[in-house]
Enzyme design. Structure first.
Site, PDB file in Angstrom:
ATOM      1  N   TYR A 144       0.839  -1.198   0.000  1.00  0.00           N
ATOM      2  CA  TYR A 144       0.000   0.000   0.000  1.00  0.00           C
ATOM      3  C   TYR A 144       0.875   1.251   0.000  1.00  0.00           C
ATOM      4  O   TYR A 144       0.726   2.144  -0.841  1.00  0.00           O
ATOM      5  CB  TYR A 144      -0.912  -0.021   1.230  1.00  0.00           C
ATOM      6  CG  TYR A 144      -1.649   1.261   1.503  1.00  0.00           C
ATOM      7  CD1 TYR A 144      -2.804   1.587   0.802  1.00  0.00           C
ATOM      8  CD2 TYR A 144      -1.198   2.159   2.486  1.00  0.00           C
ATOM      9  CE1 TYR A 144      -3.496   2.765   1.062  1.00  0.00           C
ATOM     10  CE2 TYR A 144      -1.883   3.334   2.751  1.00  0.00           C
ATOM     11  CZ  TYR A 144      -3.025   3.630   2.041  1.00  0.00           C
ATOM     12  OH  TYR A 144      -3.698   4.797   2.297  1.00  0.00           O
ATOM     13  N   LYS A 148       1.481   4.181  -2.752  1.00  0.00           N
ATOM     14  CA  LYS A 148       1.072   5.540  -2.403  1.00  0.00           C
ATOM     15  C   LYS A 148       2.205   6.527  -2.683  1.00  0.00           C
ATOM     16  O   LYS A 148       1.959   7.678  -3.063  1.00  0.00           O
ATOM     17  CB  LYS A 148       0.658   5.636  -0.932  1.00  0.00           C
ATOM     18  CG  LYS A 148      -0.612   4.892  -0.567  1.00  0.00           C
ATOM     19  CD  LYS A 148      -1.842   5.392  -1.298  1.00  0.00           C
ATOM     20  CE  LYS A 148      -2.403   6.640  -0.693  1.00  0.00           C
ATOM     21  NZ  LYS A 148      -3.721   7.033  -1.311  1.00  0.00           N
TER      22      LYS A 148
END
Length: 346
Positions: A144, A148
């Site tokens: 994640y 990001k």
């Protein structure tokens, strides 16, 4: 009877508007008089004041209808951080965001506000009052965060004030509040969480930012309203938190005791918990051809539970006039009240 039309500047689209943060953002925008489109892969709620568009954000032809006549776009779509699907994170957070940027430019959107994450600078070691000039993590803590970072870089470098296209990244940390699917996922998991937290209890002094969802929404809207040519916001990232760092285990204990569960009572050293989680992950890796298990006890979660990680909001205070609209005590109380159906009754 005369019709009062909203000015074009009050028309916006929330990508990922059916999610936890997205829905709170949509509701606040509607309350402030905005005309709101929601673009998402599914319709997560009903609201007759909102226009819904369903589609895949990786497909520009799906996005464009939701962006017509829109001045500002809020992009808060992402797979859940707890997922372990690297391909999905890369596709949605990175490739999908590149498509969002292209679609915004083609549709004449002026402002793009990205929901990023303070974790883009976190590598599993202490961060105390971290500022936005910290370097991106060279060893991100999970897929994640890895994507990001890629996503934020794309959005910030796309800012082009000379061509009337302005971008900004909002970096919240530890978002929580009513309807939060991560903090207290399901009633059946409460006891598991309580037991896990008891096992992982560190020395209890590590401060962490937990940010109420309404404060995150407030930061997004402030950013969008002030994003314009010659603004100090253009092409930059800003931390948005409650500005009240709290010991990690105190926060979780207050949630658990508020739901009538016992707070953590036992503890093992942080380093031991981390290496046990690492060993557990390696065992699961060896077993992965035979069985699929999505572990709760991971090195990343131990690092999040056992280190200092809180961030400065001074830049947001200075450049956009940000200050939290809901203090932490009230935020915790409102969150617990919203989960009254999960309270232990025996």
């Amino acid at each position: 009877m005369a019709m009062h039309l909203r000015p074009a500047s009050k028309k916006c689209t929330v990508i990922g508007g059916s999610g936890f943060l997205g829905r709170h953002l949509v509701e606040q925008l509607v309350e402030k008089g905005y005309s709101v489109n929601v673009f998402d892969i599914c319709k997560g709620f009903d609201n007759n004041k909102v226009q819904f568009y369903l589609g895949n954000l990786c497909k520009k032809e799906d996005l464009l209808p939701a962006l017509q006549g829109v001045t500002m776009v809020f992009h808060c779509a992402s797979p859940a951080p707890s997922s372990n699907n690297r391909e999905l994170f890369y596709k949605v957070n990175y490739l999908g965001t590149k498509t969002v940027i292209e679609a915004c430019k083609e549709a004449g959107v002026q402002k793009l506000v990205l929901t990023s994450s303070a974790s883009v600078v976190f590598e599993g070691t202490d961060i105390k009052n971290g500022t936005e000039d910290l370097p991106y993590a060279k060893k991100p803590i999970d897929y994640y965060t890895e994507t990001k970072i890629l996503q934020e870089k794309e959005v910030l470098k796309a800012s082009d004030p000379e061509k009337n296209f302005f971008t900004i990244a909002i970096r919240p940390h530890g978002i929580f509040g009513p309807r939060d699917p991560q903090l207290v996922p399901f009633g059946s998991h409460i006891l598991l969480l309580a037991g896990l937290f008891s096992l992982l209890h560190s020395n209890g002094k590590n401060l962490v930012d937990f940010t109420f969802v309404e404060n995150v929404v407030h930061g997004h809207i402030l950013a969008a309203e002030q994003l314009q040519k010659d603004s100090p916001l253009c092409g930059k990232a800003f931390h948005i938190t409650n500005d009240e760092p709290i010991p990690f285990w105190e926060f979780l204990s207050r949630i658990l005791t508020g739901l009538h569960y016992d707070p953590p009572k036992y503890h093992i050293p942080y380093w031991l918990a981390y290496y046990l989680a690492l060993l557990f992950s390696l065992v699961l890796l060896v077993l992965s051809p035979l069985v699929t298990i999505h572990p709760t006890f991971t090195p990343m979660r131990v690092a999040l539970a056992g280190t200092f990680h809180y961030y400065s909001c001074e830049q947001a205070k200075r450049d956009m006039g940000y200050k939290p609209v809901v203090r932490l005590d009230e935020a915790i109380a409102r969150t617990i009240k919203s989960y009254s159906h999960l309270q232990r009754t025996t």
